[in-house]
Design a protein around this motif. Structure first.
Motif, PDB file in Angstrom:
ATOM      1  N   PHE A 125       0.826  -1.216   0.000  1.00 55.81           N
ATOM      2  CA  PHE A 125       0.000   0.000   0.000  1.00 55.81           C
ATOM      3  C   PHE A 125       0.857   1.261   0.000  1.00 55.81           C
ATOM      4  O   PHE A 125       0.482   2.279  -0.593  1.00 55.81           O
ATOM      5  N   ILE A 126       2.003   1.190   0.649  1.00 54.88           N
ATOM      6  CA  ILE A 126       2.829   2.396   0.736  1.00 54.88           C
ATOM      7  C   ILE A 126       3.293   2.847  -0.644  1.00 54.88           C
ATOM      8  O   ILE A 126       3.517   4.042  -0.886  1.00 54.88           O
ATOM      9  N   TYR A 127       3.420   1.910  -1.599  1.00 55.59           N
ATOM     10  CA  TYR A 127       3.811   2.296  -2.959  1.00 55.59           C
ATOM     11  C   TYR A 127       2.705   3.101  -3.641  1.00 55.59           C
ATOM     12  O   TYR A 127       2.976   3.961  -4.478  1.00 55.59           O
ATOM     13  N   TRP A 128       1.466   2.812  -3.310  1.00 61.19           N
ATOM     14  CA  TRP A 128       0.361   3.558  -3.912  1.00 61.19           C
ATOM     15  C   TRP A 128       0.404   5.028  -3.515  1.00 61.19           C
ATOM     16  O   TRP A 128      -0.132   5.887  -4.231  1.00 61.19           O
ATOM     17  N   LEU A 129       1.048   5.329  -2.395  1.00 57.45           N
ATOM     18  CA  LEU A 129       1.139   6.715  -1.937  1.00 57.45           C
ATOM     19  C   LEU A 129       2.112   7.542  -2.766  1.00 57.45           C
ATOM     20  O   LEU A 129       2.295   8.737  -2.512  1.00 57.45           O
ATOM     21  N   THR A 130       2.746   6.928  -3.779  1.00 54.17           N
ATOM     22  CA  THR A 130       3.574   7.677  -4.728  1.00 54.17           C
ATOM     23  C   THR A 130       2.781   8.055  -5.978  1.00 54.17           C
ATOM     24  O   THR A 130       3.307   8.756  -6.843  1.00 54.17           O
ATOM     25  N   MET A 131       1.543   7.598  -6.093  1.00 52.65           N
ATOM     26  CA  MET A 131       0.775   7.760  -7.326  1.00 52.65           C
ATOM     27  C   MET A 131      -0.229   8.898  -7.225  1.00 52.65           C
ATOM     28  O   MET A 131      -0.695   9.258  -6.133  1.00 52.65           O
ATOM     29  N   ALA A 132      -0.595   9.411  -8.400  1.00 52.97           N
ATOM     30  CA  ALA A 132      -1.508  10.564  -8.451  1.00 52.97           C
ATOM     31  C   ALA A 132      -2.884  10.239  -7.900  1.00 52.97           C
ATOM     32  O   ALA A 132      -3.629  11.159  -7.541  1.00 52.97           O
ATOM     33  N   PHE A 133      -3.261   8.958  -7.820  1.00 52.77           N
ATOM     34  CA  PHE A 133      -4.549   8.599  -7.218  1.00 52.77           C
ATOM     35  C   PHE A 133      -4.661   9.133  -5.790  1.00 52.77           C
ATOM     36  O   PHE A 133      -5.753   9.397  -5.297  1.00 52.77           O
ATOM     37  N   TYR A 148       5.078   0.052  -9.128  1.00 50.64           N
ATOM     38  CA  TYR A 148       5.930  -0.114  -7.960  1.00 50.64           C
ATOM     39  C   TYR A 148       6.650  -1.457  -8.082  1.00 50.64           C
ATOM     40  O   TYR A 148       6.197  -2.372  -8.766  1.00 50.64           O
ATOM     41  N   PRO A 149       7.805  -1.595  -7.451  1.00 53.23           N
ATOM     42  CA  PRO A 149       8.668  -2.759  -7.666  1.00 53.23           C
ATOM     43  C   PRO A 149       8.243  -3.987  -6.864  1.00 53.23           C
ATOM     44  O   PRO A 149       8.950  -4.437  -5.955  1.00 53.23           O
ATOM     45  N   ASP A 150       7.093  -4.539  -7.204  1.00 53.90           N
ATOM     46  CA  ASP A 150       6.587  -5.718  -6.513  1.00 53.90           C
ATOM     47  C   ASP A 150       5.803  -6.564  -7.515  1.00 53.90           C
ATOM     48  O   ASP A 150       5.087  -6.014  -8.367  1.00 53.90           O
ATOM     49  N   PRO A 151       5.912  -7.899  -7.454  1.00 57.29           N
ATOM     50  CA  PRO A 151       5.197  -8.745  -8.422  1.00 57.29           C
ATOM     51  C   PRO A 151       3.681  -8.591  -8.360  1.00 57.29           C
ATOM     52  O   PRO A 151       2.985  -8.846  -9.347  1.00 57.29           O
ATOM     53  N   GLU A 152       3.162  -8.167  -7.212  1.00 62.81           N
ATOM     54  CA  GLU A 152       1.719  -7.973  -7.101  1.00 62.81           C
ATOM     55  C   GLU A 152       1.223  -6.985  -8.137  1.00 62.81           C
ATOM     56  O   GLU A 152       0.091  -7.063  -8.621  1.00 62.81           O
ATOM     57  N   ASN A 153       2.097  -6.027  -8.529  1.00 62.11           N
ATOM     58  CA  ASN A 153       1.714  -5.008  -9.497  1.00 62.11           C
ATOM     59  C   ASN A 153       1.491  -5.592 -10.891  1.00 62.11           C
ATOM     60  O   ASN A 153       0.827  -4.964 -11.719  1.00 62.11           O
ATOM     61  N   PHE A 154       2.031  -6.772 -11.175  1.00 60.02           N
ATOM     62  CA  PHE A 154       1.780  -7.456 -12.447  1.00 60.02           C
ATOM     63  C   PHE A 154       0.732  -8.549 -12.287  1.00 60.02           C
ATOM     64  O   PHE A 154      -0.121  -8.733 -13.152  1.00 60.02           O
ATOM     65  N   LEU A 155       0.781  -9.247 -11.176  1.00 57.83           N
ATOM     66  CA  LEU A 155      -0.148 -10.359 -10.981  1.00 57.83           C
ATOM     67  C   LEU A 155      -1.578  -9.891 -10.778  1.00 57.83           C
ATOM     68  O   LEU A 155      -2.519 -10.623 -11.088  1.00 57.83           O
ATOM     69  N   PHE A 156      -1.764  -8.668 -10.290  1.00 60.23           N
ATOM     70  CA  PHE A 156      -3.137  -8.191 -10.095  1.00 60.23           C
ATOM     71  C   PHE A 156      -3.821  -7.911 -11.431  1.00 60.23           C
ATOM     72  O   PHE A 156      -5.038  -7.789 -11.510  1.00 60.23           O
ATOM     73  N   ARG A 213      12.279   4.152 -14.612  1.00 62.28           N
ATOM     74  CA  ARG A 213      11.007   3.788 -15.215  1.00 62.28           C
ATOM     75  C   ARG A 213       9.889   3.660 -14.197  1.00 62.28           C
ATOM     76  O   ARG A 213       8.738   3.468 -14.564  1.00 62.28           O
ATOM     77  N   MET A 214      10.212   3.788 -12.930  1.00 54.22           N
ATOM     78  CA  MET A 214       9.171   3.703 -11.905  1.00 54.22           C
ATOM     79  C   MET A 214       8.689   5.093 -11.492  1.00 54.22           C
ATOM     80  O   MET A 214       7.585   5.247 -10.989  1.00 54.22           O
ATOM     81  N   ALA A 215       9.533   6.090 -11.675  1.00 52.95           N
ATOM     82  CA  ALA A 215       9.190   7.459 -11.298  1.00 52.95           C
ATOM     83  C   ALA A 215       8.998   8.289 -12.563  1.00 52.95           C
ATOM     84  O   ALA A 215       9.780   8.194 -13.504  1.00 52.95           O
ATOM     85  N   TYR A 216       7.970   9.116 -12.553  1.00 54.71           N
ATOM     86  CA  TYR A 216       7.666   9.943 -13.721  1.00 54.71           C
ATOM     87  C   TYR A 216       7.759  11.434 -13.420  1.00 54.71           C
ATOM     88  O   TYR A 216       7.653  12.252 -14.325  1.00 54.71           O
TER      89      TYR A 216
END
Length: 783
Positions: free
Chosen positions: A307-315, A634-642, A722-725
Motif C-alpha cells: 500500500f505504501i507504494y500507492w502513496l507515490t501515485m496521483a490517485f 511499484y517494484p513488486d510482483p503484485e503489481n503485475f499479478l493483479f 522507469r518507476m518514477a515519472y
C-alpha cells in the motif's frame, strides 16, 4: 489583324520544357544538390517551387529581380536557420522540448492511469511520497509528506499489535501521514476571492461562461495552502459515481468503508440535478480520518505492505474541493473545463496550454517551493556529474513544450537537428545511433558521439503482451468444454507467435521474450531453466528453445480446428486483433503478425482504432484479441499479478484485468500472496500462480523491453527511472549551447541555389529567342 498573344514566362517555360528538356535537368540538378548536401534543410522540391515563381512574372522582370535577389539569398542564408519549428522569440530561453504520440484522455488524477497521461500528471500533482531520484535500488522518500508515514497494526478489537506482527493476526493497518506546511496550489480562478474573501467564480451561469474560451480568460486567480483535507477529498473521489477510477475495485478491498461510501454517493447523486456539484465533504468515509490541518490517517483491511507504494501515485495526490466545485458548474463541461482537461495541483509545473492534437505546454508553477536537488546518490553519480546541483532549489526548467509527433521519421530528424532535447530510438534509426561492441554491449556510434549525443540504456520493468478476451466465445469459451478447447487454441497460438523473431526484426534485439507476466528485476522472476514457460518452450542443451509448429498444430487440432478449419462448421478460423491506430511504419508489424497466425492457417483480421476508442472497446469487452502493455507502478510482483486477478476485470468492475481472466485458484493464491512480506514462502506462492497462468494462457506473454534513449549534450541531470515519472523537475537545460548547436547543424548552404538560377537564366535566353521566332512565323503564316 490578329492580336499578338502576350509573351509571358509561361510561354518560354512551356517551350523550354518541350524543346530543351529543362524538366529532367531541374530534377537531376536538385538530386545532385541534395546528395552533396549543398542545400541543407531545404525541401527537395525547391527548384519546382522556384519554377512556379517564374510563372507569375515576365522574364525580363525576373531576370532583374533575380540579379538583385541572388546576393541577398546567399548572404542571408549563411547565417539564418530556415527550418526552426519554434518562434524566434523562444531562442535562448530555458525551455525543454519533448514529444508525445498519443493524446491523453484523462488528466484527472482519479481516472488517469496510462503512461501517455502520467507524463503530464506527474509534473502537476504531488502525492505524499516519491522515489529518490538517484538512489538504486529504488528508495521511497517524502514528497508532500514531512516524513515517511507511520504504520501501525491492530487486531479485530482495535488493539495495537507489535510492528513485526504476522499478516494473519493483523485485522487493520493504519497509515498516519503528516504533510509539510507552506505548500501552495498553482494560481487558478477556482481560488480567486473578492475583498470579502468570497470565492469569485463559484456561482457562474451558462451566460457567464459563454464568453470564456480558455481558463486564462478568467481575469482573477488565487491560491491557498495545501491541507490534509485535500488528500482526504481525493480518496473520496475514488468512489465518485460519475468518475471511473481504475483502482476503485482494488482500493475498495482495502480502504475501510470505501465500497459502502460509493453506494452512499450513488444514492445521493440520484437525488441531485444532473452534473451538479456533489460535495464529498458532507459525507464521511470511515477509512480516512483527519487529525489536524497537516495530518490524516488511512485505515485499511489486513496487512498490505504494497500500500505504501500507492502513496507515490496521483490517485492519492491532493485535489481541492474548490476546483471540483468550480468545474461542476453548468456549461463548464461543454467547453472542456474539467479536471480531465485542466488539472489543478501543487507540483512544480502547471498546464497552460492543452491542444492534445498538436501541442501541450507546462510552465513553472510560481507558487512551488520547498524541494531541492538530492545531495547524495550512488557512487557513480558524482563521476557522471549528477551531483553538481546538489542542494539547489527545484525545478531548473521554466517551460516544457510537448509537440505531438505521430510519425517516427519527422521526430527523429528534428532530434538530429536539435529541435528535441531527447529521443527514443526507432528500429529504422537504430544502426545510425547504436553500435554493438565486441563484448556485445551497446554503444553510441561515432557520428552521434561527434554531435555530443549520449546513450542511456535500462531494462524496463514492463511487459508488452497480446491479450485474449476470456469473455469471447471463441478464444475464451463459455461452457467447460468450450473453455478447455479455447485453452488449447490459446496455447497453440502462444507457440506460433515467435517473439524472439519479432525482437530481432522490429526491435534490433532490444528486449527478451517473456516467459510470464513478471519482468526481470522483480521478485518472482527466474533465470534459466527454472524460469521457462513449459507450454511454449523447452530446455535443450542448456538453452531455451521455442516448441515446434507441429506441436502447435497438434494443440490446434485438439482445440477443434485441425488445419485451421473448424471441425464444427467446416469454415476457416478467423480471429480479430484490435490495435491502436498504426502508421505506415507499423504496417510491416501487422503483416508479420498475420504471418504468425498463418503458420496455423488462422486468418487474422486487424482492427485499428485511436487509443481512446481502443480503451472504450477494452472496457466494454468488445475486443477478441488485443495488444497492450504494463509499466510497473511499484517494484513488486503484485503489481503485475493483479492484472489477471478476477475481481479486477475490466468488464463490470472497471479494473485493470483487460483479459477479463477469472480463475478461482489463482484468485485465492493472489489474495494470500498480496498481504505477505517478501520471502521464500511468498515466492513459492508466486511460482504456483505463474504456473496457472502459463497453463491457461490468457496472454501471449510477449516481451520485456530494453529501453534505449539519446540525450543531447545540453540536456543534463538525466538518470532514467522507469518507476518514477515526476523527474523533469531535476533536469537542466543549457539553452546557449543548444542554440549554438542548432545554428551549426541547420544553417543552410545556399550558394548552389545561385548557380542553379544562373544556369536557368542561361537556358531560358535561347528558349526566349526560339519561342519568339516560332510565334512570329505563326503570325506571318496566318496573315
Amino acid at each position: 489583324m490578329i492580336r499578338q498573344p502576350e509573351t509571358t514566362i509561361f510561354s518560354y517555360l512551356q517551350y523550354s520544357f518541350e524543346s530543351l528538356y529543362i524538366a529532367p535537368m531541374l530534377f537531376n540538378l536538385s538530386q545532385l544538390f541534395m546528395k552533396r548536401n549543398w542545400i541543407r534543410v531545404i525541401d527537395a522540391n525547391y527548384l519546382s517551387v522556384l519554377a512556379g515563381f517564374y510563372l507569375k512574372m515576365k522574364l525580363n522582370k525576373i531576370i532583374c529581380q533575380i540579379s538583385l535577389l541572388m546576393p541577398c539569398l546567399i548572404l542571408s542564408g549563411c547565417s539564418d536557420v530556415w527550418n526552426n519549428p519554434y518562434p524566434d522569440s523562444d531562442s535562448g530561453k530555458n525551455i525543454l522540448y519533448n514529444a508525445f504520440a498519443e493524446r491523453p484522455k484523462h488528466l484527472d488524477p482519479v481516472q488517469s492511469y496510462s503512461s501517455n497521461e502520467i507524463l503530464f500528471t506527474a509534473q502537476i500533482y504531488q502525492p505524499p511520497l516519491q522515489y529518490h531520484f538517484l538512489k538504486r535500488p529504488l528508495t521511497l522518500i517524502p514528497q508532500t509528506a514531512s516524513k515517511m508515514p507511520v504504520v501501525s497494526y491492530q487486531d479485530d478489537n482495535g488493539v495495537q499489535l507489535p510492528p513485526n506482527s504476522a499478516g494473519a493476526h493483523v485485522a487493520y493497518s493504519v497509515y498516519e501521514i503528516t504533510i509539510r506546511s507552506g505548500i501552495f496550489y498553482q494560481p487558478h480562478p477556482a481560488f480567486a476571492q473578492d475583498k470579502h474573501q468570497h470565492l469569485l467564480y463559484h456561482a457562474l451561469t451558462r451566460q457567464d461562461i459563454q464568453t470564456v474560451q480558455k481558463i486564462s480568460d478568467f481575469e482573477h486567480t488565487g491560491t491557498r495552502e495545501l491541507i490534509a483535507d485535500d488528500f482526504i477529498y481525493q480518496i473520496k473521489r475514488l468512489a465518485h459515481p460519475r468518475l471511473h477510477s481504475p483502482i476503485f475495485g482494488l482500493m475498495a478491498d482495502y480502504i475501510i468503508g470505501l465500497r459502502e461510501y460509493a453506494e452512499t454517493l450513488r444514492d445521493q447523486d440520484k437525488t441531485q440535478p444532473q452534473n451538479s456539484f456533489l460535495d464529498l465533504r458532507k459525507f464521511p468515509l470511515a477509512g480516512v480520518e483527519r487529525i489536524d490541518d497537516y495530518t490524516y490517517r488511512i485505515r485499511i483491511k489486513g496487512k498490505y505492505p504494497q500500500f505504501i507504494y500507492w502513496l507515490t501515485m496521483a490517485f492519492f495526490a491532493p485535489v481541492p474541493w474548490e476546483a471540483d466545485h468550480f468545474f461542476s458548474q453548468p456549461g463548464m463541461a461543454e467547453k472542456n473545463f474539467t479536471l480531465d482537461w485542466y488539472p489543478v495541483g501543487t507540483g512544480p509545473y502547471m498546464l497552460t496550454e492543452n491542444n492534445p492534437n498538436q501541442i501541450m505546454v507546462l510552465e513553472r508553477n510560481p507558487n512551488f517551493k520547498g524541494e531541492y536537488y538530492p545531495d547524495e546518490g550512488m557512487p557513480e553519480d558524482m563521476e557522471n556529474g549528477l551531483l553538481r546541483d546538489a542542494g539547489k532549489a527545484l525545478p531548473f526548467i521554466d517551460k516544457i513544450i510537448f509537440s505531438r509527433e505521430k510519425e517516427s521519421i519527422p521526430y527523429w530528424n528534428k532530434f538530429l537537428q536539435g529541435y528535441y532535447d531527447a529521443s527514443s530510438i526507432g528500429s529504422d534509426s537504430f544502426d545510425q545511433a547504436v553500435q554493438i561492441t565486441g563484448q556485445g554491449e551497446a554503444a553510441i556510434t561515432e557520428e552521434m558521439e561527434a554531435q555530443g549525443i549520449r546513450l542511456g540504456t535500462e531494462v524496463a520493468p514492463s511487459t508488452y503482451y497480446m491479450g485474449f478476451n476470456m469473455l469471447d466465445p471463441v478464444v475464451g469459451g463459455r461452457t467447460p468444454e468450450e473453455k478447455a478447447a479455447a485453452r488449447k487454441l490459446r496455447q497453440a497460438i502462444s507457440i506460433a507467435v515467435n517473439y524472439e523473431e519479432f525482437l530481432t526484426i522490429f526491435a534490433n534485439g532490444r528486449g527478451i521474450a517473456a516467459q510470464g507476466p513478471i519482468p526481470p528485476g522483480i521478485e518472482g522472476y527466474h533465470e534459466g531453466e527454472a524460469g521457462i514457460n513449459p507450454i511454449s518452450y523447452e530446455w535443450h542443451n542448456g538453452e531455451v528453445r521455442r516448441k515446434s509448429i507441429k506441436q502447435a498444430q497438434a494443440l490446434l487440432a485438439e482445440a477443434g480446428y485441425p488445419g485451421g478449419i473448424s471441425r464444427r462448421t467446416g469454415k476457416p478460423l478467423v480471429l480479430y486483433y484490435d490495435v491502436t491506430a498504426r502508421s505506415a511504419d507499423d504496417r510491416s508489424i501487422m503483416d508479420w503478425m498475420r504471418m504468425q497466425f498463418q503458420k496455423l492457417n488462422i486468418q487474422l483480421v486487424v482492427r485499428s482504432t485511436d487509443y481512446n476508442r481502443f480503451q472504450d472497446k477494452i472496457r466494454k469487452g468488445n475486443a477478441q484479441i488485443f495488444e497492450w502493455g504494463w509499466n510497473a507502478d511499484y517494484p513488486d510482483p503484485e503489481n503485475f499479478l493483479f492484472l489477471l486477478y478476477g475481481p479486477q476485470r475490466k468488464v463490470d468492475n472497471s479494473g485493470e484485468n483487460a483479459a477479463n481472466y477469472d480463475n478461482a485458484e489463482y484468485n485465492r493464491l493472489f489474495e494470500q500472496m498480496k498481504n505477505m512480506e517478501h520471502g521464500p514462502e511468498r515466492i513459492q506462492i508466486i511460482d504456483r500462480m505463474v504456473a496457472i497462468l502459463r497453463e491457461d494462457a490468457p496472454w501471449l506473454w510477449g516481451y520485456h523491453p530494453k529501453i534505449f534513449a539519446l540525450y543531447h549534450a545540453w540536456y543534463q541531470n538525466v538518470k532514467p527511472n522507469r518507476m518514477a515519472y515526476n523527474t523533469i523537475k531535476y533536469y537542466r537545460i543549457n539553452p546557449e549551447l543548444r542554440d549554438q548547436k542548432r545554428h551549426e547543424w541547420n544553417t543552410p548552404v545556399v550558394w548552389p541555389i545561385g548557380i542553379g538560377i544562373v544556369l536557368l537564366i542561361i537556358i531560358l535566353f535561347p528558349a526566349r529567342a526560339a519561342y519568339r521566332r516560332k510565334e512570329q512565323h505563326r503570325i506571318l503564316k496566318n496573315r
